[in-house]
Scaffold this motif. Structure first.
Motif, PDB file in Angstrom:
ATOM      1  N   ARG A   7     -59.171  15.708 -23.381  1.00  0.00           N
ATOM      2  CA  ARG A   7     -58.348  14.719 -22.671  1.00  0.00           C
ATOM      3  C   ARG A   7     -57.152  14.267 -23.517  1.00  0.00           C
TER       4      ARG A   7
ATOM      5  N   ALA B  59     -56.892  17.509 -17.759  1.00  0.00           N
ATOM      6  CA  ALA B  59     -57.564  18.103 -18.911  1.00  0.00           C
ATOM      7  C   ALA B  59     -58.591  19.143 -18.456  1.00  0.00           C
ATOM      8  N   ASP B  60     -59.309  18.838 -17.389  1.00  0.00           N
ATOM      9  CA  ASP B  60     -60.295  19.792 -16.881  1.00  0.00           C
ATOM     10  C   ASP B  60     -59.627  21.071 -16.394  1.00  0.00           C
ATOM     11  N   ARG B  61     -58.530  20.916 -15.671  1.00  0.00           N
ATOM     12  CA  ARG B  61     -57.823  22.104 -15.165  1.00  0.00           C
ATOM     13  C   ARG B  61     -57.332  22.989 -16.302  1.00  0.00           C
ATOM     14  N   ALA B  62     -56.829  22.361 -17.361  1.00  0.00           N
ATOM     15  CA  ALA B  62     -56.295  23.122 -18.490  1.00  0.00           C
ATOM     16  C   ALA B  62     -57.382  23.516 -19.485  1.00  0.00           C
ATOM     17  N   ASP B  63     -58.582  22.983 -19.278  1.00  0.00           N
ATOM     18  CA  ASP B  63     -59.706  23.249 -20.171  1.00  0.00           C
ATOM     19  C   ASP B  63     -59.372  22.881 -21.615  1.00  0.00           C
ATOM     20  N   VAL B  64     -58.829  21.665 -21.768  1.00  0.00           N
ATOM     21  CA  VAL B  64     -58.495  21.127 -23.080  1.00  0.00           C
ATOM     22  C   VAL B  64     -59.051  19.707 -23.179  1.00  0.00           C
TER      23      VAL B  64
ATOM     24  N   ALA C 246     -54.403  16.819 -23.402  1.00  0.00           N
ATOM     25  CA  ALA C 246     -53.751  16.813 -22.091  1.00  0.00           C
ATOM     26  C   ALA C 246     -52.819  15.618 -21.963  1.00  0.00           C
TER      27      ALA C 246
END
Length: 57
Positions: free
Chosen positions: A9, A2-7, A12
């Motif tokens: 949780r 989720a952090d990598r995609a900035d979305v 994600a």
């Protein structure tokens, strides 16, 4: 992820579940289990969702 995609949780996780379900359908239950057995234990929570129809194969 989720952090990598900035979305969020939840978003994600929904995406991950969709990808895993599609993969399970595409390769069949046994091949899916063989492939995912190689993943680190941290993935178990994502893999423990109810399986689709291909899981019987």
């Amino acid at each position: 992820m989720a952090d990598r995609a900035d979305v969020p949780r939840e978003l994600a996780e929904a995406g991950i579940h969709a990808v895993l379900a599609t993969l399970r359908e595409a390769v069949g239950g046994q091949e899916f289990r063989d492939a995912t057995a190689q993943l680190p234990r941290e993935y178990d929570i994502l893999l423990s969702t109810p399986a689709g129809p291909a899981d019987a194969g």
